[in-house]
Scaffold this motif. Structure first.
Motif, mmCIF file in Angstrom:
data_model
loop_
_atom_site.group_PDB
_atom_site.id
_atom_site.type_symbol
_atom_site.label_atom_id
_atom_site.label_comp_id
_atom_site.label_asym_id
_atom_site.label_seq_id
_atom_site.Cartn_x
_atom_site.Cartn_y
_atom_site.Cartn_z
ATOM 1 N N ASP A 472 24.742 40.484 5.882
ATOM 2 C CA ASP A 472 26.130 40.298 6.322
ATOM 3 C C ASP A 472 26.147 39.315 7.484
ATOM 4 O O ASP A 472 25.472 39.548 8.492
ATOM 5 N N ARG A 473 26.902 38.253 7.322
ATOM 6 C CA ARG A 473 27.076 37.330 8.433
ATOM 7 C C ARG A 473 28.013 37.951 9.462
ATOM 8 O O ARG A 473 28.763 38.872 9.172
ATOM 9 N N SER A 474 27.966 37.439 10.666
ATOM 10 C CA SER A 474 28.791 37.962 11.745
ATOM 11 C C SER A 474 30.140 37.242 11.760
ATOM 12 O O SER A 474 30.209 36.020 11.630
ATOM 13 N N TYR A 475 31.204 38.022 11.927
ATOM 14 C CA TYR A 475 32.554 37.480 12.024
ATOM 15 C C TYR A 475 33.216 38.049 13.278
ATOM 16 O O TYR A 475 32.984 39.204 13.645
ATOM 17 N N PRO A 476 34.044 37.271 13.950
ATOM 18 C CA PRO A 476 34.668 37.749 15.199
ATOM 19 C C PRO A 476 35.645 38.882 14.932
ATOM 20 O O PRO A 476 36.336 38.904 13.915
ATOM 21 N N SER A 477 35.650 39.830 15.850
ATOM 22 C CA SER A 477 36.558 40.973 15.778
ATOM 23 C C SER A 477 37.571 40.872 16.917
ATOM 24 O O SER A 477 37.217 40.559 18.045
ATOM 25 N N ASN A 478 38.832 41.148 16.616
ATOM 26 C CA ASN A 478 39.893 41.067 17.626
ATOM 27 C C ASN A 478 40.152 42.401 18.301
ATOM 28 O O ASN A 478 41.087 42.522 19.094
ATOM 29 N N THR A 479 39.350 43.420 17.976
ATOM 30 C CA THR A 479 39.523 44.743 18.585
ATOM 31 C C THR A 479 38.457 44.953 19.646
ATOM 32 O O THR A 479 37.263 45.033 19.321
ATOM 33 N N PRO A 480 38.843 45.019 20.913
ATOM 34 C CA PRO A 480 37.821 45.201 21.965
ATOM 35 C C PRO A 480 37.278 46.619 21.965
ATOM 36 O O PRO A 480 37.969 47.575 21.600
ATOM 37 N N VAL A 481 36.020 46.748 22.371
ATOM 38 C CA VAL A 481 35.407 48.068 22.525
ATOM 39 C C VAL A 481 35.453 48.536 23.969
ATOM 40 O O VAL A 481 35.302 49.721 24.250
ATOM 41 N N LYS A 482 35.642 47.596 24.879
ATOM 42 C CA LYS A 482 35.807 47.918 26.296
ATOM 43 C C LYS A 482 36.929 47.044 26.840
ATOM 44 O O LYS A 482 36.990 45.857 26.523
ATOM 45 N N PRO A 483 37.810 47.606 27.650
ATOM 46 C CA PRO A 483 37.901 49.033 27.992
ATOM 47 C C PRO A 483 38.531 49.852 26.875
ATOM 48 O O PRO A 483 39.355 49.338 26.109
ATOM 49 N N ASN A 484 38.142 51.124 26.777
ATOM 50 C CA ASN A 484 38.678 52.046 25.780
ATOM 51 C C ASN A 484 40.017 52.591 26.295
ATOM 52 O O ASN A 484 40.061 53.423 27.199
ATOM 53 N N LYS A 485 41.114 52.079 25.726
ATOM 54 C CA LYS A 485 42.439 52.412 26.249
ATOM 55 C C LYS A 485 42.721 53.909 26.175
ATOM 56 O O LYS A 485 43.214 54.515 27.131
ATOM 57 N N LYS A 486 42.393 54.510 25.049
ATOM 58 C CA LYS A 486 42.691 55.927 24.885
ATOM 59 C C LYS A 486 41.894 56.767 25.875
ATOM 60 O O LYS A 486 42.440 57.665 26.539
ATOM 61 N N ALA A 487 40.606 56.473 26.009
ATOM 62 C CA ALA A 487 39.758 57.244 26.923
ATOM 63 C C ALA A 487 40.197 57.064 28.368
ATOM 64 O O ALA A 487 40.211 58.022 29.152
ATOM 65 N N ILE A 488 40.571 55.846 28.738
ATOM 66 C CA ILE A 488 40.974 55.591 30.127
ATOM 67 C C ILE A 488 42.299 56.291 30.428
ATOM 68 O O ILE A 488 42.484 56.852 31.516
ATOM 69 N N ARG A 489 43.221 56.303 29.470
ATOM 70 C CA ARG A 489 44.493 57.005 29.706
ATOM 71 C C ARG A 489 44.279 58.499 29.827
ATOM 72 O O ARG A 489 44.871 59.171 30.679
ATOM 73 N N ILE A 490 43.417 59.048 28.962
ATOM 74 C CA ILE A 490 43.119 60.484 29.060
ATOM 75 C C ILE A 490 42.443 60.788 30.393
ATOM 76 O O ILE A 490 42.762 61.777 31.070
ATOM 77 N N LEU A 491 41.505 59.914 30.782
ATOM 78 C CA LEU A 491 40.830 60.104 32.062
ATOM 79 C C LEU A 491 41.816 60.016 33.223
ATOM 80 O O LEU A 491 41.713 60.771 34.202
ATOM 81 N N ALA A 492 42.783 59.102 33.130
ATOM 82 C CA ALA A 492 43.777 58.973 34.191
ATOM 83 C C ALA A 492 44.612 60.248 34.305
ATOM 84 O O ALA A 492 44.888 60.725 35.413
ATOM 85 N N VAL A 493 45.017 60.810 33.158
ATOM 86 C CA VAL A 493 45.794 62.051 33.194
ATOM 87 C C VAL A 493 44.974 63.187 33.788
ATOM 88 O O VAL A 493 45.441 63.950 34.645
ATOM 89 N N LEU A 494 43.713 63.310 33.324
ATOM 90 C CA LEU A 494 42.849 64.367 33.861
ATOM 91 C C LEU A 494 42.608 64.186 35.347
ATOM 92 O O LEU A 494 42.595 65.157 36.117
ATOM 93 N N LEU A 495 42.417 62.939 35.757
ATOM 94 C CA LEU A 495 42.204 62.670 37.180
ATOM 95 C C LEU A 495 43.466 62.969 37.976
ATOM 96 O O LEU A 495 43.392 63.532 39.086
ATOM 97 N N GLY A 496 44.626 62.601 37.416
ATOM 98 C CA GLY A 496 45.885 62.886 38.096
ATOM 99 C C GLY A 496 46.136 64.371 38.247
ATOM 100 O O GLY A 496 46.734 64.810 39.231
ATOM 101 N N LEU A 497 45.694 65.176 37.285
ATOM 102 C CA LEU A 497 45.830 66.628 37.392
ATOM 103 C C LEU A 497 44.726 67.242 38.236
ATOM 104 O O LEU A 497 44.942 68.206 38.973
#
Length: 799
Positions: A472-497
């Motif tokens: 398989d040749r390599s092709y560019p992906s438009n989906t970043p792996v960092k930062p993880n938006k879902k994990a950071i939002r969950i972490l922000a909520v947990l940190l806020g609580l």
């Protein structure tokens, strides 16, 4: 009965603890909401301005060279010895800096291009509006950066200089001479860019460090390649270039091996060809000098017997020659770190295994050197020691094998001598001719073998193919792996609580004062008669006929609960005390007297806190003769008792002058006489005495009282002082101790319950209330003040 009451209290204690825990934190709801809002805002800012990291991947297969070459007498079997691919070795080759350097050079990745923003800088790679042309670099081993600010679509400035350049113009600085060409696919009329130069080795090290190579399944040659990069197109180009360069690298390695084999064969052909010409000339000269035409017709039938022996001698002689060639090859310093050609293999299993091990060790050393491991490295030295050890074993085996073959040749020649005895009539010259011809035949066989191997290796070199294939040749992906938006939002909520909860918890742990009803109940089993909220009124007397404030209602609740403590005692004496001063004894005594007087009971309050009297001053009554005057015999009780203004059935007996010996004065027999007279003339006697934790007055007066109201002030009384209450309660040092919690500053949704410990009935305060003088100040307080949280969680109704 008492045991059942204790068990009931214990179960209620646990139920209240969880309820209090909820109320304790729910009152900080605005803080939690604000904290979560701030952490989510921080998460949004981080996600908005952080540089995204993309993961690109590809896969390839490393083929195992196990083709059948049609026999064991092949140079590749010994020189290449690649029947088993070491996948881990191939992974290290793929991750090596030299191989990545070839990718950097082929893709011209020494320059990295960035778009400079107000907050973040982005790698633009191919999306830049210009092409940087390098005319000359002063020192390519030093990294540097070039800042480019566009004024319009055609003009720009370099490194903040005021001079303006256009596309196609050359500009020079300390780093070299350069020019810019327009990129027809991307046009920028403004903006700042930066081009950063890194030496090839440094850039290769950066990209190689971000590369991950793992086998897809153990035991197979399929490898998965992945690269973390801020620009997905850059990562895809690097992976595709890496797989292509690896394929070229494997072909170059094979051709290099074939070149070494061909070089050796050419040198041996030259030597063997000269020897063959020399022996053929000797044979020709011999025939000419001795006039020999056809010796076979002369030797007749006996020669047939010698032919078989001669064939065997020729085979053994050929093996000995190969052994000499192999020995010469091993002694040659030029071949010290080269593999042994399979052409020199002999018909000996032990020797073949030694040669195979020797070639494998040579290949392992070659891979270490190609991975840029210095020759002085211990791993290289260890490999060289192993090679030398195997070389010694091969030479020893050659020596033994040659001796064995020489013995066999000797035995055959002895047989020939027996046959030659029959050839006594054959001319001696004919026999000499045969010996020369045997030598010629052996050299011709060797020469022919070397020619065949030369052609075969020439074909192998010309047809060399890569040992890997791209799956398989390599092709560019438009989906970043960092930062993880879902994990950071969950972490922000947990940190806020979590942060407010942590601060609240730490504050509770470090707080050594009574804050909640549970703080008392977990230390002592003494009953809690009720709670009195914080009063914002400037008057000490908050209870009268017309008041319906919450504090006044709480005093009425305590009055109701008090009847279960007194057990229908008609003429009662109630002692009011605390652990130390400032806990509100005088305030509570005054209002308890007022609430009992409102019930139609003739009540008198005794100002027995002789050292620090406050009752008269709190009620605005002037001081005069009082208790001390009666005790020393200077006044009568009827003369010193005063009625509280505007309060029916409520009287007060002041302290009088402060004596120098209060404790001894309380031991006077006049004290018992005073209490006897008061019981006869009043329904309820309230004794405001000194703190029991500081002086002994309360202990002295306790024998005249029927019950004790022990005051605990929220946020003022220390938790360790509750143990003193428990000691008095268990030891019954004070009569019928009941605790009253004073100055409770209730917050929305955070309340107390007052009840009797003896199981006859319960009174309770509201889960949420405010004094009439202090209405809710904000929307949150107004909302919660309308809610009956106790009803929601317990199903109880307000009274």
């Amino acid at each position: 009965m008492q045991e059942q009451i204790n068990n009931s209290n214990k179960s209620e204690l646990w139920s209240l603890s969880f309820r209090d825990l909820f109320y304790k934190y729910v009152r900080f709801l605005p803080l939690f909401v604000l904290s979560v809002a701030l952490t989510l805002l921080g998460a949004y800012v981080y996600l908005r301005y952080s540089v995204p990291i993309y993961r690109v991947g590809s896969s390839m297969v490393v083929k195992s060279e196990q083709t059948n070459r049609g026999g064991t007498n092949k140079f590749e079997d010994v020189f290449i010895n690649d029947k088993a691919q070491n996948i881990q070795t191939e992974i290290e080759v793929l991750k090596s800096t030299p191989l990545m350097k070839r990718v950097v050079d082929s893709l011209h990745l020494q320059f990295s291009y960035y778009a400079i923003g107000k907050i973040k800088t982005v790698n633009v790679y191919r999306q830049k509006p210009f092409i940087l042309n390098v005319i000359k670099i002063s020192d390519s081993s030093v990294s540097f950066s070039i800042s480019i600010r566009f004024i319009n679509e055609r003009q720009f400035r370099i490194n903040g200089d005021k001079k303006t350049f256009s596309f196609g113009e050359t500009f020079a600085n300390a780093n070299g001479i350069f020019s810019l060409s327009p990129n027809p696919y991307f046009i920028a009329s403004s903006g700042e860019f930066k081009a950063t130069w890194l030496p090839s080795s440094a850039a290769a090290g950066v990209y190689a460090g971000a590369l991950t190579v793992t086998p897809k399944t153990p035991g197979t040659g399929i490898l998965l390649l992945s690269l973390m990069t801020p620009n997905p197109q850059l990562g895809a180009d690097i992976l595709n270039g890496l797989m292509a360069e690896y394929a070229l690298y494997s072909i170059e390695q094979k051709r290099e091996t074939s070149d070494k084999i061909l070089s050796f064969i050419e040198s041996r052909l030259s030597v063997t060809g000269h020897e063959l010409d020399s022996v053929q000339n000797v044979l020709l000269d011999y025939k000419e000098r001795n006039n020999i035409i056809d010796p076979e017709l002369q030797i007749g039938s006996y020669f047939d017997k010698l032919s078989e022996s001669d064939n065997l001698i020729n085979q053994l002689t050929s093996e000995i020659n190969k052994a000499d060639l192999l020995k010469e090859y091993l002694f040659d310093k030029k071949n010290e770190f080269s593999k042994v050609p399979s052409a020199f293999s002999l018909q000996d299993v032990t020797l073949g295994e030694l040669v195979t091990g020797y070639n494998k060790a040579q290949l392992e050393r070659q891979q270490l050197i190609e991975a840029n491991i210095p020759p002085e490295n211990p791993r290289v030295k260890e490999s060289e020691a192993q090679i030398e050890k195997l070389r010694v074993f091969i030479l020893e085996s050659l020596k033994n094998l040659k001796a064995s073959m020489s013995n066999s040749v000797g035995d055959l020649r002895k047989k020939n001598e027996e046959n030659q005895a029959q050839l006594t009539r054959m001319p001696r010259k004919t026999k000499e001719q045969l010996q020369i011809e045997q030598h010629v035949e052996a050299l011709q066989t060797l020469y022919k073998f070397l020619q065949e191997q030369r052609e075969q290796n020439a074909i192998t070199r010309a047809s060399a193919i890569s040992s890997s294939n791209i799956i398989d040749r390599s092709y560019p992906s438009n989906t970043p792996v960092k930062p993880n938006k879902k994990a950071i939002r969950i972490l922000a909520v947990l940190l806020g609580l979590g942060l407010p909860a942590l601060f609240i918890f730490i504050g509770e742990v470090l707080n050594d004062k009574v804050s909640t009803r549970f703080d008392i109940e977990k230390i002592t089993a003494a009953p809690i008669l009720g709670e009195i909220g914080h009063s914002y009124s400037k008057n000490v007397m908050v209870v009268n006929k017309t008041t319906r404030s919450m504090v006044a209602e709480q005093f009425r609740i305590i009055r109701s609960n008090l009847q279960y403590i007194l057990n229908q005692i008609e003429k009662s004496v109630i002692l009011v005390t605390s652990s130390f001063s400032g806990e509100g004894k005088s305030y509570v005594t005054t209002n308890m007297g007022a609430v009992l007087a409102l019930a139609g009971k003739k009540t008198i309050i005794l100002e027995f806190d002789i050292r620090k009297p406050k009752l008269l001053s709190g009620l605005g009554i002037s001081k005069g003769p009082g208790i001390t005057n009666f005790l020393v015999g200077k006044s009568r009780l009827e003369d010193v008792i005063k009625q509280v203004p505007d309060q029916e059935n409520l009287f007060i007996l002041g302290c009088g002058p402060i004596p120098p010996n209060p404790a001894e004065l309380l031991l006077s027999p006049k004290v018992e006489e005073m209490f006897s007279w008061l019981r006869q003339n009043f329904d309820v006697v309230l004794v405001d005495t000194a703190p029991v934790g500081m002086v002994s007055d309360a202990m002295t007066l306790s024998k005249f009282s029927d019950a004790t109201l022990y005051l605990v002030r929220q946020g003022h009384t220390f938790k360790k002082q509750i143990a003193l209450i428990d000691e008095f309660y268990i030891g019954q040092k004070l009569p019928k101790i009941s605790i009253v919690i004073n100055d409770v500053k209730l917050k929305p949704g955070y309340g107390y319950y007052g009840y009797g410990r003896y199981g006859y009935g319960y009174g309770y305060g509201y889960g949420s209330y405010y004094e009439e003088e202090t209405p809710p100040q904000n929307l949150f307080e107004k909302l919660v003040s309308k809610l009956d949280i106790r009803k929601i969680f317990t199903g109880s109704k307000r009274k």
